[in-house]
Design an enzyme around this catalytic site. Structure first.
Site, short mmCIF file in Angstrom:
data_model
loop_
_atom_site.label_atom_id
_atom_site.label_comp_id
_atom_site.label_asym_id
_atom_site.label_seq_id
_atom_site.Cartn_x
_atom_site.Cartn_y
_atom_site.Cartn_z
N PHE A 216 0.73 -1.24 -0.11
CA PHE A 216 0.10 0.09 -0.01
C PHE A 216 0.81 1.27 -0.12
O PHE A 216 1.90 1.16 0.33
CB PHE A 216 -0.80 0.18 1.23
CG PHE A 216 -0.20 0.14 2.57
CD1 PHE A 216 0.17 1.44 2.99
CD2 PHE A 216 0.12 -0.94 3.21
CE1 PHE A 216 0.50 1.33 4.38
CE2 PHE A 216 0.84 -1.13 4.26
CZ PHE A 216 1.14 0.31 4.92
N CYS A 217 0.32 2.38 -0.41
CA CYS A 217 0.85 3.45 -0.44
C CYS A 217 -0.15 4.86 -0.38
O CYS A 217 -1.20 4.42 -0.07
CB CYS A 217 1.90 3.94 -1.67
SG CYS A 217 0.77 3.67 -3.18
N THR A 218 0.38 6.00 -0.23
CA THR A 218 -0.68 7.20 -0.21
C THR A 218 -1.86 7.15 -0.86
O THR A 218 -3.31 6.96 -0.34
CB THR A 218 -0.03 8.46 -0.18
OG1 THR A 218 1.16 8.32 0.50
CG2 THR A 218 -0.93 9.56 0.31
N ILE B 262 -3.96 4.53 0.72
CA ILE B 262 -4.44 4.87 2.18
C ILE B 262 -5.51 5.98 2.08
O ILE B 262 -6.67 5.59 2.82
CB ILE B 262 -3.14 5.44 2.98
CG1 ILE B 262 -2.28 4.38 2.96
CG2 ILE B 262 -3.86 6.11 4.47
CD1 ILE B 262 -0.95 5.13 3.28
#
Length: 352
Positions: free
Chosen positions: A197-199, A226
């Protein structure tokens, strides 16, 4: 955010919504991987449409697509997004919105880049191969599986202020270091299921494509990142802990996508807590506990001058912006003055 095309979805009730009086600044995060061969021709038109609508923020364009976060009024953002959709190579795209009561960017930039998110590995193409998208509503079940290794693909300073329960921190300073982390720490034979996952999703487009090329077969990533998870999953059901770092003046957002509890050291760009701001090492615009021993005297002097100029600009009711935008604005003003001059001369000629 997947490369499939869907419209933006209205935020659930737990998320701060748009309000024309208070939360009247729209912050739109967007990206799209696409074949954008003539991207260089669009830098100035995109910059002009942003300036015309007083939209701030940064958009990166490259042969592989577009990426960035912009902010402005509801009408201004809508106008810019409509123009971007009108570009054949871009077309429709998904994006995520949040709302705030103050402009989170000082500048307006459109940058030409080699990559819209820099990994530094040749021939990684998310349009050809990418991990399996997992919707926010299904994410908790996936990362609760004991056979899944959960990896946060963001930088160390982002991870430290908030991440998912049981997530692995690769301790990278930049995304360029991620391939080295994979080579040293991960093994397709051992790590059968990998969730990432990332922003906002874009780094996972590249990281999952890279992982698949390295032989990892069962690779997943959080669709929309996110920010989409915080938007759709109520805090009572959430496996997220802390704030989410964002690359604008808000520094971080909480689970309601409101400005979080962190500020930023303008010298080293690290997020800092209120407690750290009480430290003797914290001098606004010059240093913080993270960088007090790292900056040279020359750098500190430069930071002091930058802070001084920002304070002067604030007193004048202006934003302290970069010379690149100032140059564009001045050129456009000059062009308008010249156009008016020519029009006046033409009218005089007709009158004669």
């Amino acid at each position: 955010m997947s490369t499939s095309e869907t419209n933006n979805i209205k935020a659930p009730n737990h998320v701060t919504e748009y309000d024309s009086v208070t939360n009247n600044i729209v912050v739109a995060a967007l990206y799209k991987f696409t074949r954008f061969a003539d991207f260089e021709e669009y830098r100035e038109p995109i910059l002009n449409i942003m300036l015309d609508n007083e939209v701030k923020g940064t958009l990166l364009i490259a042969s592989e697509g577009i990426n960035g976060t912009i902010s402005g009024t509801r009408q201004g953002i809508d106008n810019v997004l409509e123009y971007l959709r009108s570009i054949d190579a871009i077309g429709s795209f998904t994006f995520k919105e949040s709302y705030t009561d103050a402009q989170p960017f000082y500048r307006t930039k459109v940058k030409l880049k080699k990559e819209i998110v820099t990994m530094g590995v040749e021939n990684i193409d998310p349009l050809q191969s990418v991990g399996r998208y997992v919707k926010p509503s299904d994410w908790n079940a996936l990362i609760s599986d004991p056979d899944v290794i959960l990896i946060d693909t963001r930088n160390d300073y982002e991870v430290k202020i908030g991440t998912f329960q049981n997530a692995v921190n690769p301790n990278t300073e930049t995304f360029r270091e991620f391939p080295e982390y994979v080579a040293k720490e991960l093994d397709p034979a051992k790590h059968k299921k990998v969730a990432m996952f990332c922003t906002g999703g874009i780094r996972c487009e590249k990281s999952t494509a890279f992982m698949r090329e390295q032989g990892f077969e069962e690779v997943y990533h959080l669709e929309g990142g996110i920010l989409k998870y915080l938007e759709e999953v109520p805090a009572s059901d959430s496996m997220w802990e802390g704030d989410c770092f964002v690359f604008d003046n808000r520094v971080s957002v909480n689970h309601n996508l409101e400005k979080g509890s962190y500020e930023q050291c303008f010298a080293c760009r690290m997020p800092i807590t209120q407690a750290e701001m009480q430290s003797p090492a914290y001098i606004k615009g010059e240093s913080c506990p993270h960088c007090i021993d790292k900056a040279t005297d020359e750098q500190k002097a430069r930071f002091r001058e930058r802070e001084h100029q920002m304070q002067l600009a604030q007193k004048r009711g202006e934003a302290h912006i970069g010379s690149d935008v100032i140059d564009v604005i001045e050129k456009r003003k000059a062009a308008k003055i010249e156009a008016r001059r020519q029009a006046d001369e033409a009218n005089k000629a007709k009158a004669d």
